[in-house]
Scaffold this motif. Sequence first.
Motif, PDB file in Angstrom:
ATOM      1  N   GLU A 165       0.809  -1.213   0.000  1.00 14.72           N
ATOM      2  CA  GLU A 165       0.000   0.000   0.000  1.00 14.72           C
ATOM      3  C   GLU A 165       0.849   1.273   0.000  1.00 14.72           C
ATOM      4  O   GLU A 165       0.379   2.338  -0.418  1.00 14.72           O
ATOM      5  CB  GLU A 165      -0.898  -0.013   1.239  1.00 14.72           C
ATOM      6  CG  GLU A 165      -1.901   1.132   1.284  1.00 14.72           C
ATOM      7  CD  GLU A 165      -2.549   1.255   2.649  1.00 14.72           C
ATOM      8  OE1 GLU A 165      -3.750   1.543   2.695  1.00 14.72           O
ATOM      9  OE2 GLU A 165      -1.842   1.078   3.660  1.00 14.72           O
ATOM     10  N   HIS A 190      -4.052  -6.938  -6.244  1.00 17.08           N
ATOM     11  CA  HIS A 190      -4.616  -5.671  -6.724  1.00 17.08           C
ATOM     12  C   HIS A 190      -3.648  -4.512  -6.475  1.00 17.08           C
ATOM     13  O   HIS A 190      -3.389  -3.686  -7.355  1.00 17.08           O
ATOM     14  CB  HIS A 190      -5.953  -5.412  -6.019  1.00 17.08           C
ATOM     15  CG  HIS A 190      -6.302  -3.957  -5.903  1.00 17.08           C
ATOM     16  ND1 HIS A 190      -6.462  -3.329  -4.686  1.00 17.08           N
ATOM     17  CD2 HIS A 190      -6.506  -2.993  -6.842  1.00 17.08           C
ATOM     18  CE1 HIS A 190      -6.744  -2.058  -4.888  1.00 17.08           C
ATOM     19  NE2 HIS A 190      -6.782  -1.823  -6.183  1.00 17.08           N
ATOM     20  N   LEU A 191      -3.073  -4.460  -5.274  1.00 15.86           N
ATOM     21  CA  LEU A 191      -2.126  -3.388  -4.951  1.00 15.86           C
ATOM     22  C   LEU A 191      -0.866  -3.478  -5.801  1.00 15.86           C
ATOM     23  O   LEU A 191      -0.341  -2.458  -6.270  1.00 15.86           O
ATOM     24  CB  LEU A 191      -1.766  -3.453  -3.462  1.00 15.86           C
ATOM     25  CG  LEU A 191      -2.891  -3.076  -2.487  1.00 15.86           C
ATOM     26  CD1 LEU A 191      -2.519  -3.470  -1.060  1.00 15.86           C
ATOM     27  CD2 LEU A 191      -3.202  -1.580  -2.573  1.00 15.86           C
ATOM     28  N   LEU A 248      -1.652  -2.452  -9.361  1.00 15.13           N
ATOM     29  CA  LEU A 248      -1.939  -1.024  -9.430  1.00 15.13           C
ATOM     30  C   LEU A 248      -0.658  -0.191  -9.383  1.00 15.13           C
ATOM     31  O   LEU A 248      -0.469   0.739 -10.177  1.00 15.13           O
ATOM     32  CB  LEU A 248      -2.859  -0.635  -8.262  1.00 15.13           C
ATOM     33  CG  LEU A 248      -3.319   0.816  -8.181  1.00 15.13           C
ATOM     34  CD1 LEU A 248      -4.218   1.159  -9.355  1.00 15.13           C
ATOM     35  CD2 LEU A 248      -4.049   1.051  -6.858  1.00 15.13           C
ATOM     36  N   HIS A 249       0.245  -0.543  -8.462  1.00 15.55           N
ATOM     37  CA  HIS A 249       1.432   0.283  -8.239  1.00 15.55           C
ATOM     38  C   HIS A 249       2.642  -0.143  -9.063  1.00 15.55           C
ATOM     39  O   HIS A 249       3.555   0.662  -9.262  1.00 15.55           O
ATOM     40  CB  HIS A 249       1.810   0.265  -6.750  1.00 15.55           C
ATOM     41  CG  HIS A 249       0.813   0.946  -5.866  1.00 15.55           C
ATOM     42  ND1 HIS A 249       0.452   2.262  -6.016  1.00 15.55           N
ATOM     43  CD2 HIS A 249       0.088   0.472  -4.809  1.00 15.55           C
ATOM     44  CE1 HIS A 249      -0.433   2.588  -5.094  1.00 15.55           C
ATOM     45  NE2 HIS A 249      -0.677   1.532  -4.345  1.00 15.55           N
ATOM     46  N   PRO A 255       2.795  -2.260 -12.509  1.00 18.45           N
ATOM     47  CA  PRO A 255       2.119  -3.041 -13.545  1.00 18.45           C
ATOM     48  C   PRO A 255       2.929  -4.218 -14.092  1.00 18.45           C
ATOM     49  O   PRO A 255       2.346  -5.166 -14.638  1.00 18.45           O
ATOM     50  CB  PRO A 255       1.832  -2.006 -14.637  1.00 18.45           C
ATOM     51  CG  PRO A 255       1.747  -0.697 -13.891  1.00 18.45           C
ATOM     52  CD  PRO A 255       2.753  -0.812 -12.811  1.00 18.45           C
ATOM     53  N   MET A 295      -7.449  -6.155 -15.242  1.00 18.87           N
ATOM     54  CA  MET A 295      -6.181  -5.460 -15.031  1.00 18.87           C
ATOM     55  C   MET A 295      -5.015  -6.272 -15.584  1.00 18.87           C
ATOM     56  O   MET A 295      -4.107  -5.738 -16.231  1.00 18.87           O
ATOM     57  CB  MET A 295      -5.953  -5.209 -13.533  1.00 18.87           C
ATOM     58  CG  MET A 295      -6.908  -4.216 -12.890  1.00 18.87           C
ATOM     59  SD  MET A 295      -6.595  -4.026 -11.108  1.00 18.87           S
ATOM     60  CE  MET A 295      -5.054  -3.111 -11.139  1.00 18.87           C
ATOM     61  N   SER A 334      -6.845   1.345 -17.279  1.00 24.36           N
ATOM     62  CA  SER A 334      -7.592   0.234 -16.683  1.00 24.36           C
ATOM     63  C   SER A 334      -7.404   0.196 -15.182  1.00 24.36           C
ATOM     64  O   SER A 334      -8.339  -0.030 -14.416  1.00 24.36           O
ATOM     65  CB  SER A 334      -7.127  -1.090 -17.294  1.00 24.36           C
ATOM     66  OG  SER A 334      -7.749  -2.183 -16.664  1.00 24.36           O
ATOM     67  N   SER A 335      -6.174   0.447 -14.732  1.00 26.06           N
ATOM     68  CA  SER A 335      -5.905   0.420 -13.300  1.00 26.06           C
ATOM     69  C   SER A 335      -6.664   1.520 -12.586  1.00 26.06           C
ATOM     70  O   SER A 335      -7.170   1.335 -11.487  1.00 26.06           O
ATOM     71  CB  SER A 335      -4.408   0.570 -13.035  1.00 26.06           C
ATOM     72  OG  SER A 335      -3.706  -0.531 -13.572  1.00 26.06           O
ATOM     73  N   SER A 336      -6.756   2.694 -13.245  1.00 24.53           N
ATOM     74  CA  SER A 336      -7.484   3.804 -12.632  1.00 24.53           C
ATOM     75  C   SER A 336      -8.955   3.452 -12.489  1.00 24.53           C
ATOM     76  O   SER A 336      -9.593   3.736 -11.474  1.00 24.53           O
ATOM     77  CB  SER A 336      -7.324   5.073 -13.475  1.00 24.53           C
ATOM     78  OG  SER A 336      -5.951   5.422 -13.583  1.00 24.53           O
ATOM     79  N   ALA A 355     -10.116   0.412 -12.316  1.00 26.34           N
ATOM     80  CA  ALA A 355     -10.213  -0.638 -11.303  1.00 26.34           C
ATOM     81  C   ALA A 355     -10.175  -0.052  -9.906  1.00 26.34           C
ATOM     82  O   ALA A 355     -10.911  -0.467  -9.015  1.00 26.34           O
ATOM     83  CB  ALA A 355      -9.068  -1.641 -11.467  1.00 26.34           C
ATOM     84  N   LEU A 356      -9.316   0.954  -9.704  1.00 24.30           N
ATOM     85  CA  LEU A 356      -9.210   1.561  -8.385  1.00 24.30           C
ATOM     86  C   LEU A 356     -10.553   2.176  -7.992  1.00 24.30           C
ATOM     87  O   LEU A 356     -10.980   2.072  -6.845  1.00 24.30           O
ATOM     88  CB  LEU A 356      -8.132   2.641  -8.401  1.00 24.30           C
ATOM     89  CG  LEU A 356      -7.908   3.384  -7.074  1.00 24.30           C
ATOM     90  CD1 LEU A 356      -7.550   2.402  -5.973  1.00 24.30           C
ATOM     91  CD2 LEU A 356      -6.824   4.432  -7.239  1.00 24.30           C
TER      92      LEU A 356
END
Length: 512
Positions: A409, A447-448, A451-452, A454, A488, A500-502, A504-505
């Motif tokens: 995170e 997911h984290l 997201l952070h 790729p 993602m 896509s990540s945005s 998904a967030l």
Amino acid sequence: MWGRRRGAGPGGGAEELRARRREREAALRKARREQQLVSKRLLREDEAERGQDGAERAVLDPVLQGEVSELLRGVQRGSEDRRGWLRRLRRALQSKETQQEFVRLDGAVRTLVGLFTCSLPDVQLEAARCLHELSHSSDAAVAEACVPVTSYLLTYLSGHSIELMELCLYTLGNLVVESEVVRKKLLPQGIIPVLASCIQSPHEAVLEGLGYVLSQLLQAKEAPAEIIPLVLDSVLPQHMLRLVCSGLKFGTGAAVEFAWCLHYIVYDVLFCSHTANVELMSLGAVPALTSLLCDIASEISPSDSEGLELLICPVLRCLGNLLAEETGREAQPQDERLLVALFIIMHCYLQQHPFLIPESLWLLNNLTDEPFFCSALLSMDLLPALLQLLPHSQTVSTLVLTVLCNIAEKGPAYCQQLHQQAALPLLLHVLVVPDPEVVGQCLELLHLLFLHWPQVAADFVKQGGHQTLEQHQSTPELQERVRVLLEMALQPLGASAFSSSSTALSTFSQMT
């Protein structure tokens, strides 16, 4: 369902966290009772009543009603052999049926109280032992029949006989376990001020007995409202903390009891009031317990650590719950030694006392809410040791994954290091575990990472992770998260992946 579980391990919202924590604490308390750590205590000075291994022999068969009456008459006669009659009565009172029969006899308890308060030390001590046997009964009616003696038990705690004081303490502790009536009687009689006076005793036996009484009081259902405020208004907390932290030097018996006392105070107020925790932290509880864990870790080894687990467990739990609150984390010194201590404890006790692993991880979870400890864990190369715990058990796996989520995170640099240290192959193994809670926590971590950083998503697909993920599409509580993660993972790296990540967030935020 995707939100971060700050400070409390796996779970959902605040109410769900509290419910899960209560369930976990209830299970741990039940286990502690089963291990004889909170059960009633029985002091018996006659070694003939014990087996060669120190275990108590089976209780005697109950005596007939007429025999109980005869024992009582023998005690009441006032002959020179009164002590002998008391010894015979004490042995008879090892039977539950005899205990029940005895308290029903007119004047029986009153006679014992009279002898307990007499001026003959030998008779007084034998009467105290009889009362102690009665206190060990599991029948609340027997405990309540002993109410007339409670004020005298408190009075003799200021005496000079260590043996009598010890008997009084364990008798009081046994009585408060069984009966709310007894507890309601003891509070106005001043049990808390009396214990506060006794806690400065130099005698280990007295301190351990005192800790036992206090731990039983603090586990009572009325403790948060009626007992804890009295304890906090006394000198008990500062002395409890002192005795816990000096346990390595002066004996762990009393330290163990008072560590549980501190834990019960912290745990009970965690869901009721923050006042007690603030007061404990003002006494320096967080740095003091931190230092104690570091000292313990410096002394133990896999081949020589037996016994200290009894002290480590409540200390870990107490510190972990203090740090579950924002004010506790603010009081936590940024000391890398605590991380090292936790990993030494887990390494030393993994095989013989695995119950300490979740306790250690619970504390580690609350520490890694802070970036300092996340950075320290990575820079000190402790991540491999943490990852090795993943296959250990369902509870341990979930807690390890939650700690990893705390780290991930913190952003791209942390996720990059997790990826570089080969976390992904282990996560792929976790995804095949048939446990929705473990898999759900693994999905949150993925997911984290996606997201952070790729690149993790690209490598996930290369290693066939998407195919494993698809197997959970039919699990109701996981299917929506699986769908979003697949979207993602299967997006190419670059601008489209970022888009896509945005998205998904945003989706995850709605799921939280």
